[in-house]
Design an enzyme around this catalytic site. Sequence first.
Site, PDB file in Angstrom:
ATOM      1  N   GLU A   1      -2.574  -7.084   7.616  1.00 15.60           N
ATOM      2  CA  GLU A   1      -1.016  -6.929   8.194  1.00 15.60           C
ATOM      3  C   GLU A   1      -1.168  -7.787   9.469  1.00 15.60           C
ATOM      4  O   GLU A   1      -2.453  -7.975  10.169  1.00 15.60           O
ATOM      5  CB  GLU A   1      -0.840  -5.608   8.416  1.00 15.60           C
ATOM      6  CG  GLU A   1       0.718  -5.500   9.082  1.00 15.60           C
ATOM      7  CD  GLU A   1       1.835  -6.002   8.311  1.00 15.60           C
ATOM      8  OE1 GLU A   1       1.919  -7.280   8.416  1.00 15.60           O
ATOM      9  OE2 GLU A   1       2.871  -5.331   7.637  1.00 15.60           O
TER      10      GLU A   1
ATOM     11  N   HIS B   1       0.750  -1.286  -0.021  1.00 16.50           N
ATOM     12  CA  HIS B   1      -0.047   0.113  -0.061  1.00 16.50           C
ATOM     13  C   HIS B   1       0.925   1.180   0.042  1.00 16.50           C
ATOM     14  O   HIS B   1       1.928   1.216   0.358  1.00 16.50           O
ATOM     15  CB  HIS B   1      -0.946   0.013   1.095  1.00 16.50           C
ATOM     16  CG  HIS B   1      -0.103   0.038   2.640  1.00 16.50           C
ATOM     17  ND1 HIS B   1       0.378   1.259   2.989  1.00 16.50           N
ATOM     18  CD2 HIS B   1       0.266  -0.858   3.533  1.00 16.50           C
ATOM     19  CE1 HIS B   1       0.935   0.902   4.031  1.00 16.50           C
ATOM     20  NE2 HIS B   1       0.721  -0.192   4.511  1.00 16.50           N
TER      21      HIS B   1
END
Length: 212
Positions: free
Chosen positions: A92, A16
């Site tokens: 994550e 990202h």
Amino acid sequence: MTFASGDPTTLLLVRHGETALTPERRFSGSGGSDPELSATGRRQAEAVAGVLATLGPVHAVVSSPLRRCRETAAATAGKLGLEVQVAAGLREADFGVWEGLTFAEIRARYPEELAEWLASPAAVPGGTGESMDSVTRRVEESRDKLLAQFPGQRVLVVSHVAPLRTLVRLALGAPPESLFRMELAAASLSEVAYYPDGSASVRSLNDTAHLR
């Protein structure tokens, strides 16, 4: 190594774009806040979208459920006329009480826990976080689902440092400690091809040419 005939399934791995925490290199996992992209991160997402539009067909866009990934993925999906599919297994790691801290702050406050985490994939970061063994199991499951769902196709996967490093490590057959020896910059692009015989080939890692 010989590869079986037939088109590989290619995963285009994108980390990202930046959030407010990224330049300070603060731990930002799934157990803390869910920050949005910063202005820099949004520009990076557009840059990734631009280069991916020139690299051949992309058949699907799959993202971590966290906001920074969904926003990054949406930039490319919009250009390609695709919907963003969300895969919870690509989120994550949860870093427990380490969330929001820098590596130096963690080393100063939790030196023994940090040493254990760096030495063992079974160690739980921040007391209540998620071990890398746990991350590996869910990333493997997500990878196998993608390979089954999109055989012979090219899939954009937008995720985070730990899951993406894990995908690369598994493709290389490298030991767990290799996770801490890979650089994956914000909005970087990597590529792994998976062949019908079960073998894998890492074609690129941490490409940031589109950000220059």
